[in-house]
Structures are given as C-alpha cells and as structure tokens.
Design a protein around this motif. Structure first.
Motif: not given
Length: 593
Positions: A208-213
């Motif tokens: 998930p993009v939010d987890d990566l960020v």
C-alpha cells in the motif's frame, strides 16, 4: 538469508493480484544545473529510483527531453501541461533545490531561479494547480504520490497540502518530503527506498502506498501527509515472488542434485509409492535445502511451505488453503521442529499425510517421529558428504582468491580444517561467511580454533563481530529469538520496538536495516499476515540466545509492556497484526497472567 516459501508464493489462481500489470508512471522534474545554486546529479537519482521500483510496473514513460540548462520557468510550466495529457496512477518526483522563509513561504528552484527563490520558482500554488489539472483528467481509481527531494521540502509539502485542501477533488494523494524543514541530503531517499523494499517489504507482493510512505518517513525522519489515500492505492509486483528470490549470501554455489541426488530420488519415489514421507537429518545437514529444491523444481509438487512459528490451527488453515481444490495435491512442508507447538503441528500433518487425496513430504527432527506416526527406519535421513563441503568452501571463497586476498593453498587449508571439525554443510557455509568478512582468519590459519567447531560457536563469534560495529546487534538478535508467530516484521517499527524493550534504549529503523544487511546468513524471512517477517535461521541460534530462563522471562515481560504501550499509542488507528495476534503470547511467556 533463507526464505520460508519453498515454492512460488501463491498458487496459479493467485498468480495475478488485483492491479497487477497496472502501469505506474514516474513523472520526474529533475534539475542538475542552476544559475544560482550548486550543480547536483538529480538525473541519476531519478534513474536509480525508477530502477528500484521497476518490479512494481513503475516506469518513466515520458522522460524530460528539455536540456538541463534550459529547465527554467517556461520549461517547468510546459512539463506540467504535458503531464495533464495522460493519467493513471502516478509518482511525481521532484529533485532539485528548495527555499523557505520560516514556515509561511516556500518554493522549489528551477534552473533560472535566483538564490532567494520566492515567486521566481515553483510555488505550492503553482504545483497545486498542476495537480488539480491532473486530477480533473484522472480516472476514479487513479492515485498520486508526490515526492519532493529538495531543501526545505517539508515546509513546501505543508503549504502544498493546504492548497490542495482548499480545492474540490478526489484527492487520492500521498505527499512525501525528503528533507522535512532542513537541508536535503541527495541520495538519502534513494538509499532509504532500497532498504525498505529489500528489507521491510522483501516478501510482500503488494505494498500500500501509505505504508510505503510511512516506512520511508520513519527511516529518513521526514514529513508526509495523506489526502484520502486508501489501501487501493498500492504497488503490485509484476511477477510474484518465488523461493528463488534470495540474497546472494545465502544462495549456495552447489547444485543439490549433484550431491543430494540419491536422497532427492528417494523422497520422490516414496511419495509415488506411499504418498507420505518424513525427511530428517542433523541440523545444518542439507535437509531444508533438499526439500526446498524438490519443491521449487519438481513439476508434480503443488505447494511447499514452512510452518516455522505456526501453531496447529494456523498450520491446518494453511494446509486447507492448498488442498481445497479438486484433484490430488502434493505438498512439501518443512520447519516442523521450529513451529510454535511442534508436537501439535506434527499431529496435524500426520493426519494430512494419511489423506488419500494428498501426498506429503515433511522435514523434521527425530524427536517428532512419534507424533508424525513414523518409525526411525521409515525416515529418509539426509547426511551431507565431504564433496558438498569441499565445493561449498572452494566456491564460496573464490572471490577472495580472484581478488588476491587468499591463495588456493590457504583455501585448501581451510577446507582440511573444516572437514576435521566433522560438521555439516551449515557449519562450512558459516565459516565461509566469517572468512569473507575477515579474510585474515584464513591467512592466519587454524580457522576452527578461532571460530569454534560448531555452528553455535561460529554464531557466537559472528554476534561479537557484528556487535563491535553496531551495539543494536545483540538485542535485535535476541528479539528474533523471543519472537512469536514465525518472526518479527520491520513494518510499523515492531522489530525496533521489541529490540528497544530488550535493550532499554531506543533502537532506530536505520539500525534494523543495517542489521539485516550485515546479519543475513543467520536470518530467514517469510510472509505472515500479509507482511514480511524475520526469524533466526536455525533453532540452535535461538537456544544460544535464550539459554537463561530467568532472563528470558524478564525480556518477555519488557516486550509485553512495550506491546501494550504500542496499542495504547495507536488510539484507534491501525495496529500492526503482530501485536494483535501475539501480544498475549508474550504475556504468557513472561508468566504475566
């Protein structure tokens, strides 16, 4: 480092996840030369980041053709206009210099900007207008990740988010500033991305993009903001991971078919004749390597996996998932002796082995023969021979010979010394790794005297060596020894939190990444609860680190209290699955009920 997945991570039905093959554009604004700022190699960073993300379908479909010296205000405006033509999931990556005055004003410099950029650069309002233009043409499921790698980018991001919050739009956007409110260190973001992808999400097919960020923010201590981003915004690997995805250190130069061929054929023959076979052998003797090879290369094997860290119920669910389809299923299962409850897991597998619609090969140790329902004479024992050990040492030390750091005679002496210890292939591989780290061991001779004559002794020397350069080593090793459920995730700071509880001092995410990179031969990775977890590769390492029962109870109590603090800190926000599923296990281990 080994992996617990013995075959491709998912069955054929799982070969493509939702969103797989969905192309993601990396749209770059990179500036190498400036009229009033020092030159930087921004283009190299764009290339490196694109390469790191290529496995997830990220590509620079439209590289900026404008010459570097000409990338002034007009060129930037045209670049923004061109961006609005195409749409879809996008990573907007800006690399250059930035400017801010307090927290009220911020701008990004283009090639022509003066030293005091102000309105003579790209303002949050200008970028916000370009994003709004992109949003107007984007499909409903499109998302945007904005990465700003420039000085004062944290201030710029804060002001940009304020601009976007005033606009009406779907706002499926994540913002990441590489420098918070201070100066940027070019390359820090790229290095953090490499660590996070290789370590935190090593076994994850979807991120998930939010987890990566979030993970990048924790690693480089930067600033991030989200505008209505959800879990549908994610990176999906083009090709799902397989067991063959290993670190170079762990990959053996020896073909198991050459030296374990007889055992391999015996396993397959027994499966064909009886449908149930138990494989055993001394620790480090090649049993797991054999089963991994059979699972990965034999077409008739439907799935292979390790049950290390799993309990009986979890094992049953995993078996059911792989045997729920029609027809006959052939499974390879390893790690029974490293399960959360080995006897109970063995009894589950015994029942599976007696099913008419399942062929099962199980790897274990002798103490579980009874639970698996086999007599010692019915077990296929894997015993490593000296040819494998000789080849492993010779090939493993070949880079040092090629570099002129060791001679062939010194390698031969090491081989003789190791064979004299009468140990298995694991011991030889660990000795090779320690020599790769300290070639003088081979030059000085008497390697086994220096390192010890057992895998545990070599492990103890390795812990001491690593600890001399990183004081987080011992608590991070101990954290793995005391982990539950198959291992600890780096994600959400779990591993760092457990290590910090043991050490009674803060261990940073950077220290964890450094540890993984340096301690690879002693670790194994797997996917649990849709995240990458790590454990110690051998039970003997666990026994060495957890040999003091009173100390173990004290450490478990500290871990349990830290877990409670993590739950309280979440305050209704997402909590890592490790704490949800295993905090009670730590309380039980601490006798804290």
């Amino acid at each position: 480092m080994t992996t617990d997945e013995l075959t491709p991570a998912a069955a054929a039905a799982d070969a493509a996840a939702p969103g797989a093959g969905h192309e993601i554009e990396l749209y770059a604004f990179d500036f190498d030369t400036f009229d009033h700022f020092p030159a930087i190699d921004a283009a190299a960073e764009v290339t490196a980041v694109a390469d790191l993300l290529a496995d997830f379908g990220v590509c620079t479909k439209r590289p900026w053709a404008e010459p570097m010296p000409s990338r002034g205000g007009d060129a930037v405006n045209q670049r923004f206009a061109d961006w609005g033509i195409a749409n879809g999931p996008t990573i907007l990556y800006w690399v250059g210099h930035g400017w801010a005055r307090g927290r009220q004003a911020a701008a990004l410099a283009h090639a022509r900007s003066p030293e005091s950029v102000e309105e003579m650069g790209v303002t949050p309002a200008a970028m916000g207008a370009a994003i709004a233009n992109w949003e107007a043409r984007a499909p409903e499921d499109a998302w945007l990740l904005v990465i700003i790698e420039a000085c004062k980018s944290g201030t710029f991001i804060s002001n940009l988010v304020s601009v976007m919050e005033e606009k009406e739009g779907p706002n499926q956007i994540a913002f990441l500033a590489a420098a918070n409110d201070s100066s940027a260190n070019l390359g820090e973001l790229r290095r953090a991305l490499e660590q996070v992808l290789q370590h935190t999400f090593a076994r994850d097919d979807e991120i998930p993009v939010d987890d990566l960020v979030d993970e990048l923010t924790g690693t480089i201590h930067s600033k991030r903001r989200f505008l209505d981003i959800d879990k549908n915004a994610r990176l999906v690997r083009i090709h799902r991971l397989t067991e063959a995805t290993r670190t170079p250190v762990e990959a053996s130069p020896v073909d198991p078919n050459q030296v374990l061929g007889a055992a391999r054929e015996a396993v397959l023959d027994r499966l064909d004749r009886t449908g149930y076979v138990v494989v055993s052998g001394p620790p480090g003797g090649g049993k797991s390597s054999l089963l991994r090879d059979v699972a990965a290369t034999e077409d008739r094997v439907d799935a292979g996996f390790s049950v290390a860290g799993l309990n009986a119920e979890e094992t049953q669910r995993l078996v059911d998932r792989h045997t729920s389809g029609p027809g006959h299923t052939r499974l390879i299962v390893d790690g029974v002796d490293r399960a959360a409850d080995p006897p109970a897991v063995a009894r589950v597998l015994r029942q599976v082995g007696h099913r008419a619609d399942v062929d099962l090969a199980v790897g274990t140790r002798p103490e579980l023969y009874a639970e698996l329902g086999v007599a010692p004479g019915e077990v296929i024992r894997v015993q490593c021979d000296t040819d494998l050990i000789r080849t492993s040492i010779t090939d493993g030390l070949a880079p040092l010979v090629a570099a002129g750091e060791l001679t062939a005679a010194q390698v031969a002496a090491v081989t003789t010394d190791v064979l004299g210890a009468e140990q298995e292939i694991l011991y030889a591989r660990l000795v090779v790794h320690e020599i790769l780290a300290r070639p003088r061991l081979a030059r000085e001779g008497a390697v086994t005297q220096a390192l010890g004559r057992t895998p545990t002794a070599v492990f103890a020397k390795a812990v001491a060596r690593l600890r001399s350069n990183n004081r987080a080593v011992r608590p991070l090793f101990t954290a793995l020894a005391l982990s539950r459920g198959g291992g600890l995730p780096i994600r959400d700071g779990v591993w760092a939190a457990v290590g910090s509880a043991i050490a009674r001092r803060t261990i940073s995410p950077t220290a964890v990444h450094r540890f993984v990179a340096e301690a690879g031969p002693y670790l194994a990775s797997a996917s649990r609860d849709r995240q990458t977890v790590y454990r110690l590769d051998q039970r003997t390492y666990v026994d060495y680190l957890a040999r003091d029962p009173a100390q173990v109870r004290e450490y478990q109590l500290r871990i349990a209290h830290r877990g409670e603090a993590e739950l309280a800190r979440a305050q209704g926000h997402r909590v890592n699955p490790y704490w949800i599923h295993h905090l009670a296990d730590h309380w039980a281990a601490a006798e804290g009920w």
